[in-house]
Design an enzyme around this catalytic site. Structure first.
Site, short mmCIF file in Angstrom:
data_model
loop_
_atom_site.label_atom_id
_atom_site.label_comp_id
_atom_site.label_asym_id
_atom_site.label_seq_id
_atom_site.Cartn_x
_atom_site.Cartn_y
_atom_site.Cartn_z
N GLN A 124 -5.80 6.14 26.75
CA GLN A 124 -4.37 6.32 26.00
C GLN A 124 -3.38 4.89 26.09
OE1 GLN A 124 -2.79 8.56 29.55
NE2 GLN A 124 -1.75 10.14 28.21
N ASP A 126 -6.55 1.62 41.22
CA ASP A 126 -8.03 2.07 41.56
C ASP A 126 -8.21 2.22 40.12
OD1 ASP A 126 -9.90 4.19 43.42
OD2 ASP A 126 -9.21 5.51 41.60
N TYR A 156 -14.81 5.04 34.38
CA TYR A 156 -13.44 5.43 33.83
C TYR A 156 -13.14 4.59 32.00
CZ TYR A 156 -11.36 7.19 37.85
OH TYR A 156 -11.16 7.49 39.46
N LEU A 184 -0.51 15.23 41.70
CA LEU A 184 0.44 16.32 40.66
C LEU A 184 -0.22 17.04 40.29
CD1 LEU A 184 3.06 13.25 38.96
CD2 LEU A 184 3.45 14.88 41.12
N ALA A 185 -2.13 17.22 40.33
CA ALA A 185 -2.99 18.09 40.21
C ALA A 185 -3.07 18.37 38.39
CB ALA A 185 -2.39 19.81 39.69
N GLY A 226 -1.12 8.27 39.69
CA GLY A 226 -0.98 8.50 37.85
C GLY A 226 -0.39 8.34 36.86
N GLU A 268 9.38 7.39 38.33
CA GLU A 268 10.16 8.59 38.56
C GLU A 268 9.01 8.94 40.30
OE1 GLU A 268 12.61 10.51 38.13
OE2 GLU A 268 11.81 12.42 39.69
#
Ligand code: NDP
Length: 331
Positions: free
Chosen positions: A27, A49, A54, A213-214, A290, A299
């Site tokens: 991103q 992490d 990745y 947050l799944a 994340g 937030e």
């Protein structure tokens, strides 16, 4: 920020940490990484992490460059990498898995990309059915002896495999795994709470939990379709999109709608409630956040203030809502 012991080790890890999967290298690049890591660090987050797989190593490159720019004292932060998946850039059979050869070489490569001389935490990213656990335990201990890693652990190993790693370490007088990195969130809790219970009580293993947050579902952002700027729209993440759009994904979104009402009742955002819920579990050492935007990270860090609002009654209400969704599905 509060700091928790990583299992029975003496290492104090911030109870919220920050991970780079999807975001770093896919991103965005170094300047955004610097901004996000600085925001995290300024709020007391001390653990970052990463993994060899990745963005095919680019995530570690970016974090390494960001750390250089940030110039923090090395003893003020914790960095991890993980070995197993290898990278699409290096697809040969010797370039993945948990063999002594790949564990050693992947660590050297991660250190080079991260521009560090040691990793604080090094994880076996998955179990490797083709390598005896003893070979991996010995390889990790060699790295500890060489000073290239400080603590080693597992990610998504079964309780049985973790137990075997401990038994082998005890028998050989070696260092066993200090931590496991499992998924843990309101929509995925069984392995952590049931299967791992004996591992937590017998071995006191620490946990660095992922996808609180799944992977975004628990923000409610997928309740009415897929926002254009979300990770589900990224090339290469079609599998994740399909998973969220599947029947199972839709059931999770239905649960999310119910949970949102509880969050509203206690006056916090849904992501804050979801992250605070993870922190309520004392077997969690740190929740890896994340975020692709600073606003999301800021937030989510507010979850720390939401923890005291999750009293016994609210925790029960959450459980009842999650169960009632399952019952409705069975009807
Ligand atoms: P989450 O489940 O918290 O998902 C994070 C994503 O959700 C963000 O990147 C963002 O995606 C969206 N998001 C976050 N906060 C908000 C918000 N407040 N409002 C709206 N959207 C939000 O965590 P991850 O799945 O990213 O996992 C966290 C870390 O855990 C990873 O970086 C990695 O380090 C680790 N991990 C480890 C695994 C393992 O196998 N060991 C597997 C997976 C993760 P978007 O860009 O779409 O807005």
């Amino acid at each position: 920020m509060n700091y928790r012991r990583l299992g029975r080790s003496g290492l104090k890890v911030s109870e919220l940490s920050f991970g780079s999967w999807v975001t770093f290298g896919t991103q965005f690049g170094v300047s955004e990484a610097v901004g996000l890591m600085k925001t995290a660090y300024d709020h007391g987050i001390n653990f970052f992490d990463n993994a060899e797989g990745y963005a095919n190593g680019d995530s570690e490159e970016i974090m390494g460059k960001a750390l250089k720019k940030l110039g923090w004292p090395r003893d003020s932060f914790i960095v991890s990498s993980k070995v197993f998946f290898g990278s699409k850039k290096n697809p040969l059979p010797t370039q993945k898995g948990l063999s002594r050869k790949h564990v050693q070489e992947a660590c050297d490569q991660a250190l080079e990309r991260l521009r560090l001389d040691h990793l604080d935490l090094y994880f076996c990213h998955r179990p490797d059915p083709d390598t005896p656990i003893e070979e991996t335990v010995r390889a990790m201990n060699t790295l500890v002896g060489q000073g290239k890693i400080l603590y080693w652990g597992t990610s998504e190993w079964s309780a049985e495999q973790i137990t075997e790693a401990f038994r082998i370490s005890e028998r050989l007088g070696l260092v066993g795994p200090t931590m496991e990195q499992p998924q843990y969130n309101l929509l995925c809790r069984e392995r952590f709470e049931v299967e791992y219970a004996p591992v937590f009580s017998e071995f006191g293993i620490g946990s660095t939990t992922w996808s609180p947050l799944a992977t975004g579902i628990l923000t409610g952002k997928y309740n009415d379709g897929i926002p254009k700027d979300s990770r589900l729209e990224l090339p290469g993440y079609e599998w994740l999109r399909e998973r969220v759009l599947s029947e199972d994904g839709r059931a999770k979104i239905a649960k999310t709608r119910k949970l949102a009402k509880i969050a509203e009742k206690i006056g916090v955002s849904l992501p804050c409630m979801a992250i605070a819920w993870c922190l309520k579990n004392p077997n969690v050492s740190t929740v890896i956040l994340g975020a692709s935007k600073k606003s999301q990270l800021k937030e989510n860090i507010k979850a720390l203030d939401a923890v005291p609002l999750l009293d016994e009654k609210i925790m029960q209400e959450i459980d009842i809502n999650l169960v009632s969704c399952i019952v409705n599905k069975l009807k």
